[in-house]
Design a protein around this motif. Sequence first.
Motif, PDB file in Angstrom:
ATOM      1  N   TYR A   1      -6.451  -5.288  -4.313  1.00 24.77           N
ATOM      2  CA  TYR A   1      -5.132  -4.676  -4.126  1.00 24.77           C
ATOM      3  C   TYR A   1      -4.164  -5.273  -5.150  1.00 24.77           C
ATOM      4  CZ  TYR A   1      -6.533  -3.409   0.710  1.00 24.77           C
ATOM      5  OH  TYR A   1      -7.149  -2.903   1.824  1.00 24.77           O
TER       6      TYR A   1
ATOM      7  N   GLU B   1      -1.563  -9.116  -3.213  1.00 26.84           N
ATOM      8  CA  GLU B   1      -2.049  -9.290  -4.585  1.00 26.84           C
ATOM      9  C   GLU B   1      -2.127 -10.763  -4.966  1.00 26.84           C
ATOM     10  OE1 GLU B   1      -1.199  -8.076  -9.228  1.00 26.84           O
ATOM     11  OE2 GLU B   1       0.170  -7.289  -7.716  1.00 26.84           O
TER      12      GLU B   1
ATOM     13  N   VAL C   1     -13.024  -1.428  -1.082  1.00 27.76           N
ATOM     14  CA  VAL C   1     -11.922  -2.018  -1.848  1.00 27.76           C
ATOM     15  C   VAL C   1     -12.435  -3.147  -2.742  1.00 27.76           C
ATOM     16  CG1 VAL C   1      -9.701  -3.234  -1.716  1.00 27.76           C
ATOM     17  CG2 VAL C   1     -10.260  -1.464  -0.026  1.00 27.76           C
TER      18      VAL C   1
ATOM     19  N   THR D   1      -4.627   0.320  -4.930  1.00 31.41           N
ATOM     20  CA  THR D   1      -5.938   0.003  -4.356  1.00 31.41           C
ATOM     21  C   THR D   1      -7.011   0.287  -5.397  1.00 31.41           C
ATOM     22  OG1 THR D   1      -5.080   0.704  -2.197  1.00 31.41           O
ATOM     23  CG2 THR D   1      -7.443   0.369  -2.359  1.00 31.41           C
TER      24      THR D   1
ATOM     25  N   THR E   1      -4.541  -0.142   5.723  1.00 32.07           N
ATOM     26  CA  THR E   1      -4.000  -1.335   5.046  1.00 32.07           C
ATOM     27  C   THR E   1      -2.500  -1.447   5.308  1.00 32.07           C
ATOM     28  OG1 THR E   1      -5.687  -1.186   3.307  1.00 32.07           O
ATOM     29  CG2 THR E   1      -3.735  -2.513   2.817  1.00 32.07           C
TER      30      THR E   1
ATOM     31  N   VAL F   1      -6.241   3.181   2.760  1.00 31.93           N
ATOM     32  CA  VAL F   1      -4.838   2.913   2.391  1.00 31.93           C
ATOM     33  C   VAL F   1      -3.926   2.898   3.621  1.00 31.93           C
ATOM     34  CG1 VAL F   1      -2.979   3.422   0.767  1.00 31.93           C
ATOM     35  CG2 VAL F   1      -5.320   4.005   0.139  1.00 31.93           C
TER      36      VAL F   1
ATOM     37  N   LEU G   1       1.658   0.473  -3.619  1.00 25.70           N
ATOM     38  CA  LEU G   1       0.413  -0.229  -3.300  1.00 25.70           C
ATOM     39  C   LEU G   1      -0.700   0.326  -4.185  1.00 25.70           C
ATOM     40  CD1 LEU G   1      -1.075  -2.298  -1.491  1.00 25.70           C
ATOM     41  CD2 LEU G   1      -1.564  -0.420   0.085  1.00 25.70           C
TER      42      LEU G   1
END
Length: 420
Positions: free
Chosen positions: A284, A100, A281, A270, A253, A250, A268
């Motif tokens: 995040y 992030e 995406v 997304t 990732t 996901v 998490l």
Amino acid sequence: MKVLVVGGGGREHAIVWKLSQSPKIDRIYCAPGNPGIAELAECVSISISDIEKLAEFAKKEQIELTFVGPEEPLLHGIVNHFKQQGLTIFGPTREAALIEGSKAFAKELMMKYRIPTAKYASFTNYEEALAYVRTTGAPIVIKADGLAAGKGVVVAQTVTEAEEALKTMMEEAAFGSAGARVVVEEFLEGEEMTLLAFVDGTTVKPMVPAQDHKPVYNGDQGPNTGGMGTYAPLPQVNPSMVERIVREIVEPTAKAMVEEGRSFEGILYTGLMLTREGPKVIEYNARFGDPETQVVLPLLETDLLDIFIAGLSKGLENMEVKWKDKSAVCVVMSSAGYPGPYDKGNVIQGLDQISYPTIVFHAGTTKKDGELISYGGRVLGITSIGDTLQEARDLAYGAIEKISFEGAHYRTDIGSKALR
């Protein structure tokens, strides 16, 4: 158990509200908390950025589990520090939270592991970014690389708008060092959605999908905010699409983060665009979304504490996470002027008239002379639960009519896209 929640907004109010339903918890502390949270937990006046003081408090009070709401302490290494002190905390380390903290890092990760996302370029040089935008044309998306409280993204419909965004971020440093590097992305068209997931390394347990409404005015007009309202689940999104997102985005990732030596443990987030070519995406986050949490957690049937404990012991794989077969809608009431300079100090009335299945989550409130007053840009999140999205929506807007403070603003179209 004694639990500490770090944060003081609507998201943290929703987390505390959900944790307060666990029979395994004796006491919840929240730092710094807010007047709404104070009805469920003991608020402690420690800033979210004072990591050492938070750790000292957790030791002194023999806190058995700490959970962090906002991104800032995660990026400053609160999880690393707590673990070094022998304290139990569920969340991503500083290294994992970079997903992030740097949009450029996230983009590079997606490119390396072939996770579908928008085409992009990143720049630290203003002139080069300007030249790229002029060559590429609009619509185009300009993002500050670092944290900008949900406001560092401009969807520019014209080249002039894109140029202004670059100037604001890179030349005028409106977001400080967060805008020293910018990511310029292709504009994606489609339905937007958020999928939150509990993650303990490689195991991913998705939550119900939600949809946020970022622009301040109806019809997605006006500047972006931290979020003006959400609803969950999404009747227009097929469950098979959610399964595809988990499988193609996901889980890869989570595995990519392990490969990179940045194993992700925690929540998490997304942010996705469902394009004609499939889901891609947008961004995040390394924590619960705000205001998505305010609709997702009220639909959770499983004890949230049990999920956190399973996550800590890498036991999510054997955990069944159950959801209510209902809908939830959250409408944010904001201060006049938000997301720009906004009013503060207006008396809030009517909350005593609200009861379940409507919950009022406090986002920016404080107490003065015994009265509840507005204190932030986003003041309250009015969440209602119904058997259908229409019912939840009707309940939320019905409740809002009973609540008032001077200059209160809210969108009247939250969730209406799904009902067309």
